[in-house]
Design a protein around this motif. Structure first.
Motif, PDB file in Angstrom:
ATOM      1  N   TYR A  59      -0.193 -13.973  13.083  1.00  0.00           N
ATOM      2  CA  TYR A  59       1.188 -13.999  13.551  1.00  0.00           C
ATOM      3  C   TYR A  59       2.217 -14.266  12.455  1.00  0.00           C
ATOM      4  O   TYR A  59       3.418 -14.081  12.706  1.00  0.00           O
ATOM      5  N   GLU A  89      -6.345 -14.200  20.794  1.00  0.00           N
ATOM      6  CA  GLU A  89      -6.096 -13.124  21.753  1.00  0.00           C
ATOM      7  C   GLU A  89      -7.148 -13.117  22.855  1.00  0.00           C
ATOM      8  O   GLU A  89      -6.838 -12.846  24.021  1.00  0.00           O
ATOM      9  N   LYS A 128      -6.182 -15.851  25.269  1.00  0.00           N
ATOM     10  CA  LYS A 128      -5.041 -15.456  26.099  1.00  0.00           C
ATOM     11  C   LYS A 128      -5.478 -14.490  27.205  1.00  0.00           C
ATOM     12  O   LYS A 128      -5.038 -14.600  28.359  1.00  0.00           O
ATOM     13  N   SER A 169       1.797 -18.143  18.637  1.00  0.00           N
ATOM     14  CA  SER A 169       0.934 -17.100  19.186  1.00  0.00           C
ATOM     15  C   SER A 169       1.258 -16.748  20.631  1.00  0.00           C
ATOM     16  O   SER A 169       0.708 -15.785  21.178  1.00  0.00           O
ATOM     17  N   ARG A 229       4.654 -16.662  22.002  1.00  0.00           N
ATOM     18  CA  ARG A 229       6.053 -16.287  22.233  1.00  0.00           C
ATOM     19  C   ARG A 229       6.177 -14.990  23.017  1.00  0.00           C
ATOM     20  O   ARG A 229       6.943 -14.902  23.980  1.00  0.00           O
ATOM     21  N   GLU A 230       5.454 -13.963  22.615  1.00  0.00           N
ATOM     22  CA  GLU A 230       5.571 -12.667  23.266  1.00  0.00           C
ATOM     23  C   GLU A 230       5.042 -12.720  24.699  1.00  0.00           C
ATOM     24  O   GLU A 230       5.642 -12.132  25.615  1.00  0.00           O
ATOM     25  N   ALA A 231       3.928 -13.403  24.919  1.00  0.00           N
ATOM     26  CA  ALA A 231       3.364 -13.514  26.270  1.00  0.00           C
ATOM     27  C   ALA A 231       4.308 -14.281  27.198  1.00  0.00           C
ATOM     28  O   ALA A 231       4.466 -13.933  28.370  1.00  0.00           O
ATOM     29  N   ARG A 240       7.554 -14.389  26.845  1.00  0.00           N
ATOM     30  CA  ARG A 240       8.701 -13.504  27.069  1.00  0.00           C
ATOM     31  C   ARG A 240       8.391 -12.477  28.157  1.00  0.00           C
ATOM     32  O   ARG A 240       9.221 -12.204  29.021  1.00  0.00           O
ATOM     33  N   ARG A 241       7.168 -11.926  28.126  1.00  0.00           N
ATOM     34  CA  ARG A 241       6.770 -10.933  29.126  1.00  0.00           C
ATOM     35  C   ARG A 241       6.504 -11.570  30.487  1.00  0.00           C
ATOM     36  O   ARG A 241       6.562 -10.898  31.514  1.00  0.00           O
TER      37      ARG A 241
END
Length: 294
Positions: free
Chosen positions: A104, A225, A228, A244, A246-248, A250-251
């Motif tokens: 990341y 990953e 997750k 690790s 942040r994106e998950a 956000r979605r």
């Protein structure tokens, strides 16, 4: 000068592989040439650097003392060669990074490093903290970027940036509806965690002090990953670096869980061997890391 850099290269390769034939292959030499170079080095100074243990050659005390000094000398020689060939080109760099940092953060830093220095060769090795530390100690890496705290007299540990772990679950998990998790909630939950030897696991165990023996650890996985995905599939809850997640978050595929009263903060560190020459490439990499956005 009674020794050559080639003799030192052979000595270091044999020290690393504990075998003359493998050292010779690594240096693109014949076995007889490598054996001869090592024998000549020992004969010139009337010394012995290795003890034979079965089929292996293990460094004796004198060899262990020589190892870091030879590494430092060859590092300076290679840097000089790079400067002569490419007018101070930063040259080759071998960097180790833990999984969170490697996946990341480090790739973007590597891209900046190579963009400003066309032709630079960077090798990035991603592994857990224990492995990266061992590789730095063995002079296999120029530096490491790690998550865990270590203490070794041969290593220099430099703070880099702050980080924190976050407990999280899938949005349809029963705990997702709770604003705050209690100790009983943590004990009742099924956990999916990083493996022993990782910096993330070290911080998790410190944060869970007092509850650790009672936690239900369903899976121990080496990759963030994979953890997750397992949490998204409803197999349990977990705790990983905010970097690790942040994106998950956000979605909305994962949601954070509040756990007051427990310290999930930590630092990322640079780890370097005290006896290894710190080249301009290493110094520039450290500078780029410190300039990277939080």
């Amino acid at each position: 000068m009674r020794y050559t850099l080639r003799q030192l290269e052979v000595f270091l390769a044999v020290a690393h592989h504990e075998n003359v034939s493998r050292a010779a292959r690594d240096l693109n030499m014949s076995q007889s040439a490598a054996s001869g170079a090592l024998k000549e080095l020992e004969t010139q100074f009337d010394i012995k650097l290795f003890e034979r243990a079965g089929k292996k050659l293990r460094l004796n005390e004198l060899g262990r003392q020589l190892w870091p000094r030879a590494e430092a000398l060859l590092g300076q020689a290679r840097d000089l060669e790079s400067g002569l060939q490419a007018h101070q080109e930063l040259g080759r760099l071998k960097v180790g990074a833990t999984l969170t940092i490697g996946n990341y953060l480090a790739v973007n830093i590597m891209a900046r490093y190579m963009a400003e220095q066309p032709g630079a060769q960077v090798k990035l090795e991603v592994a857990n903290t224990a492995t990266i530390v061992d590789r730095v100690l063995a002079f296999d890496l120029d530096l490491g970027l790690i998550e865990g705290e270590i203490n070794h007299t041969d290593l220099e540990l430099l703070p880099w940036r702050e980080d924190e772990l976050v407990v999280f679950c899938a949005p349809d998990h029963p705990l997702a509806k709770q604003k705050v998790l209690s100790g009983d909630d943590l004990l009742a939950a099924t956990w999916i965690v990083r493996e022993t030897g990782s910096g993330t696991r070290q911080t998790f165990e410190r944060a869970m002090h007092g509850l650790l023996p009672g936690l239900k650890l369903l899976l121990e996985l080496e990759h963030t990953e994979a953890i997750k995905r397992a949490v998204e599939a409803g197999l349990g809850i977990s705790c990983l670096s905010r970097v690790s997640l942040r994106e998950a978050f956000r979605r909305g595929s994962l949601v954070p869980l509040a756990v007051p009263g427990r310290d999930f903060s930590r630092e990322f560190y640079f780890v370097l061997h005290r006896q290894k020459y710190r080249s301009p490439g290493v110094e520039r990499w450290l500078e780029l890391c410190r300039q990277s956005p939080e």
